[in-house]
Design an enzyme around this catalytic site. Sequence first.
Site, short mmCIF file in Angstrom:
data_model
loop_
_atom_site.label_atom_id
_atom_site.label_comp_id
_atom_site.label_asym_id
_atom_site.label_seq_id
_atom_site.Cartn_x
_atom_site.Cartn_y
_atom_site.Cartn_z
N GLY A 218 0.85 -1.20 0.00
CA GLY A 218 0.00 0.00 0.00
C GLY A 218 0.88 1.24 0.00
O GLY A 218 0.58 2.24 -0.67
N ASN B 60 -6.81 4.94 9.56
CA ASN B 60 -6.39 3.68 10.19
C ASN B 60 -6.50 3.68 11.71
O ASN B 60 -6.69 2.65 12.32
CB ASN B 60 -4.96 3.34 9.78
CG ASN B 60 -4.04 4.53 9.78
OD1 ASN B 60 -4.32 5.56 9.17
ND2 ASN B 60 -2.92 4.42 10.47
N GLN C 102 -7.60 1.13 4.25
CA GLN C 102 -8.40 0.70 5.41
C GLN C 102 -9.87 0.50 5.11
O GLN C 102 -10.65 0.24 6.02
CB GLN C 102 -8.23 1.70 6.57
CG GLN C 102 -6.84 1.68 7.20
CD GLN C 102 -6.52 0.38 7.94
OE1 GLN C 102 -7.39 -0.44 8.21
NE2 GLN C 102 -5.26 0.21 8.28
N SER D 100 -4.11 -2.43 -0.16
CA SER D 100 -3.03 -3.31 0.29
C SER D 100 -3.62 -4.65 0.74
O SER D 100 -4.53 -4.67 1.58
CB SER D 100 -2.29 -2.64 1.45
OG SER D 100 -1.35 -3.53 1.99
N ALA D 101 -3.10 -5.76 0.20
CA ALA D 101 -3.70 -7.09 0.43
C ALA D 101 -3.73 -7.52 1.90
O ALA D 101 -4.69 -8.15 2.34
CB ALA D 101 -2.95 -8.14 -0.39
N HIS D 102 -2.68 -7.15 2.66
CA HIS D 102 -2.61 -7.73 4.02
C HIS D 102 -3.62 -7.12 4.99
O HIS D 102 -3.78 -7.59 6.11
CB HIS D 102 -1.19 -7.67 4.57
CG HIS D 102 -0.71 -6.33 5.04
ND1 HIS D 102 -0.67 -5.99 6.37
CD2 HIS D 102 -0.21 -5.27 4.37
CE1 HIS D 102 -0.16 -4.77 6.49
NE2 HIS D 102 0.12 -4.31 5.29
N THR E 48 9.76 -7.98 -12.48
CA THR E 48 8.93 -9.17 -12.68
C THR E 48 7.89 -9.27 -11.58
O THR E 48 8.22 -9.14 -10.40
CB THR E 48 9.83 -10.43 -12.70
OG1 THR E 48 10.80 -10.25 -13.72
CG2 THR E 48 9.02 -11.69 -12.97
N CYS F 152 5.82 5.03 19.64
CA CYS F 152 6.92 5.11 20.60
C CYS F 152 8.21 5.31 19.83
O CYS F 152 8.68 4.42 19.15
CB CYS F 152 6.99 3.82 21.41
SG CYS F 152 8.13 3.93 22.76
#
Length: 384
Positions: free
Chosen positions: A70, A151, A179, A199-201, A237, A324
């Site tokens: 992403g 997010n 998101q 974004s796939a994850h 590729t 942090c």
Amino acid sequence: MRIYLDHNATTPVDSTVIEAMDHALRNCFGNPSSVHAYGQTAKAALDGGRAAVAELLNAQPSEILFTGSGTEADNLALRGLAAAVQPGTKNHLIATAIEHEAVLNTLKALNRTGWTTSLLPVDETGTVDPTSLEQAITDDTALVSVMHANNEIGTIQPISELATIAHQHGALFHTDAVQTAGKYPIDVATLGVDLLSISAHKFNGPKGVGALWVRRGTRLIPEMTGGGQEKNRRAGTENVPAIVGLGVAARLAKKAVEHQSKVTAKLRDDLESGILSVVSDTFINGSSNRVPNTTNISFTGVEAESLLIALDLAGIAVSTGSACSSGTLEPSHVLKAMGLSTHRAQNSIRFSLGLNNTETEIVRTIQTLPTLVHKLRALSRTGS
Ligand code: PLP
């Protein structure tokens, strides 16, 4: 029992996705640019992924460009468009103060190369007022980038209204929809945008693969130079198994939207009202117009990082709205932009649900919190 409530950070990979990727790794190893049968098998797998992503977004497959994340999709949208602008013409870019770092830091980098940049403010719910875009935009504005949903707090932005304003001033419009995919309907035609990142994850697909939807006819200069892959817009590729995984996840995500809007939203609402009723001095951050899986709650008098660790020890994974860095707790730029005090921002925890969360997990989380919060408040009162 371990409970995962951090799906805005990442999601578990769906077993159907794993099976499809395993199959692609074994059987689609050819280079999709090769003309022989091995290459064409890989090319067909790539095309399948492209069609599935296009369907998720109500777009044309030829408008989908695969990226490595992403973050890369956001970079390509902003940098690729900026590079396509004729020197000496437009020199202004607009985003919001609550964008993901993938957009904010890219904007900063472009600013160092001579672009003028503006960040739109948000109100106390984290929503952009279209009037603020009206005020910031000029005839020099090349691109406006506003995230579809945030997010940290989940607030959904009035994208189509904002995109209309951008177009009225001759600017293009990008939205970071990382998101929203799988949580909220996405239709590029209704949104009226020119570029959109996913974004796939974030929707039960693998990490390290994303996509940028680019409206047909939009000029974009590639960031990655090399071969002619992805219609000369992203050399290298293609990661065929990951793209296959993205495609399967996209198909599942399209179906998941309904589940999220009913089942997940109910669990999130139960979690939210449960926490508010059993833990005193707690406040919701964000708008009621949110993606169905997210709630961001401030626990007065509790350092969010300490609560995160205590919850983790109790088997519950959440996230803080604070970053942090170098030993100091920086309040979240999102919560700060919403006008929250530093204290309230540092007291905030994000709970983000996913498709596999259950009522039992929600009940357990609500039951676990009071004791932990009570202990942490007592510790902070004694200063130890
Ligand atoms: N944009 C938003 C709104 C995000 O939440 C994230 C990830 O947290 C990204 C972009 C970056 O996506 P990726 O992790 O695929 O680089």
